[in-house]
Design an enzyme around this catalytic site. Sequence first.
Site, PDB file in Angstrom:
ATOM      1  N   HIS A   1      -0.168   4.857   7.217  1.00  0.00           N
ATOM      2  CA  HIS A   1       0.659   5.339   6.096  1.00  0.00           C
ATOM      3  C   HIS A   1       0.651   6.784   6.198  1.00  0.00           C
ATOM      4  O   HIS A   1      -0.170   7.585   6.673  1.00  0.00           O
ATOM      5  CB  HIS A   1      -0.511   5.210   4.863  1.00  0.00           C
ATOM      6  CG  HIS A   1      -0.925   3.926   4.419  1.00  0.00           C
ATOM      7  ND1 HIS A   1      -2.158   3.362   4.906  1.00  0.00           N
ATOM      8  CD2 HIS A   1      -0.309   2.905   3.840  1.00  0.00           C
ATOM      9  CE1 HIS A   1      -2.224   1.875   4.580  1.00  0.00           C
ATOM     10  NE2 HIS A   1      -1.133   1.795   4.081  1.00  0.00           N
TER      11      HIS A   1
ATOM     12  N   SER B   1       0.762  -1.220   0.014  1.00  0.00           N
ATOM     13  CA  SER B   1      -0.294  -0.009   0.130  1.00  0.00           C
ATOM     14  C   SER B   1       0.810   1.359   0.030  1.00  0.00           C
ATOM     15  O   SER B   1       0.186   2.381  -0.285  1.00  0.00           O
ATOM     16  CB  SER B   1      -0.972  -0.013   1.134  1.00  0.00           C
ATOM     17  OG  SER B   1      -0.311  -0.191   2.465  1.00  0.00           O
TER      18      SER B   1
ATOM     19  N   ASP C   1      -3.175   7.869   8.137  1.00  0.00           N
ATOM     20  CA  ASP C   1      -3.948   6.984   9.087  1.00  0.00           C
ATOM     21  C   ASP C   1      -3.153   6.246   9.952  1.00  0.00           C
ATOM     22  O   ASP C   1      -1.982   6.479  10.075  1.00  0.00           O
ATOM     23  CB  ASP C   1      -4.700   6.089   8.128  1.00  0.00           C
ATOM     24  CG  ASP C   1      -3.847   5.356   7.046  1.00  0.00           C
ATOM     25  OD1 ASP C   1      -2.789   5.149   7.455  1.00  0.00           O
ATOM     26  OD2 ASP C   1      -4.494   4.779   6.070  1.00  0.00           O
TER      27      ASP C   1
END
Length: 318
Positions: A296, A9, A293
């Site tokens: 990240h 991600s 978040d």
Amino acid sequence: MEETSFGDSFVDQGNNNYVNTLGKGNYLPYFEGGKPTGRYTNGRTLSDLLAKALGVKDYLPPSLDPLIKDNDLQTGVSFASGGSGFDPLTTTITTAIPMSVQLDMFKKYIGRFKSTIEEEAANNIITNSVVVVVAGNNDLFLSLLNRKPQYDVTTYSNMLVNLVLDFIQDLHTLGVRRIVVFSAPPIGCLPGVRTISGGLLRNCGDQENNAAQLYNNILKQQLQFWASSFPQSRVAFVDYYNTLLSIIESPHNYGFDVADKGCCGLTGEIEVIYLCNKLTPTCPDDSKYLFWDGAHPTEKGYSIIVNHILQDLVNTLL
């Protein structure tokens, strides 16, 4: 020049939008340029910022975007998938695109690429392209725990590094000669992991950080050994761990007020993907937060990381 990304991600540009997985970031408050794209941050990712810094383009598109144009192929795409890892168990847990499948996607991409321009020109672009690999985080956090007692941290790290070496060997076989491999980050200091493992004070999780450091030490050593066997290749090891940790430990030196919570979510202490949504609040000023978040960084955080590593990266790849 071309930049191509593989991994999880940190460099997923939106491929998970087209995959049957819960790990998506294509909704508010995740956004880039004012709208959700599938990037797991509030703006550009590592892939975008590296592409811009290397003079490739401002945004790296996801390879699965059905609207991708042939000229995008000549400057690179991302094959990364949020939740991915080298250990097959990882993507069994997360239902992300495995690294092995990302490699298969790259092979098809090369075929399409060569159909748009002459093969010699295509091979030259591939040889001079920069391939970025950012994975291992999910393996160490999710799969290591599930692999016990089959593996301890050392044997698991060695197994994982062997999978990394197999991956870059496959890239080399396909003609890639400039490879950038990111270390694991300080997993125990990610906001969500602090909440899970850091006790009442939400300290960095020592167990997770120790595992990441052991893996990183083995990875760096083995990458140097691999590179010595292929002198015509350039392999850059990026110390993602200490680069991010230095910001976490001294956030005010980098213009941040908060480095132990994410900007999005009710608490910012654990929320990631669907726990961050349009019904949950975000912080009043995301420029003051290192993390968007629970896992990240913000675009500003990523920008500082890229600026920190860029010169060494260029020196190694040239």
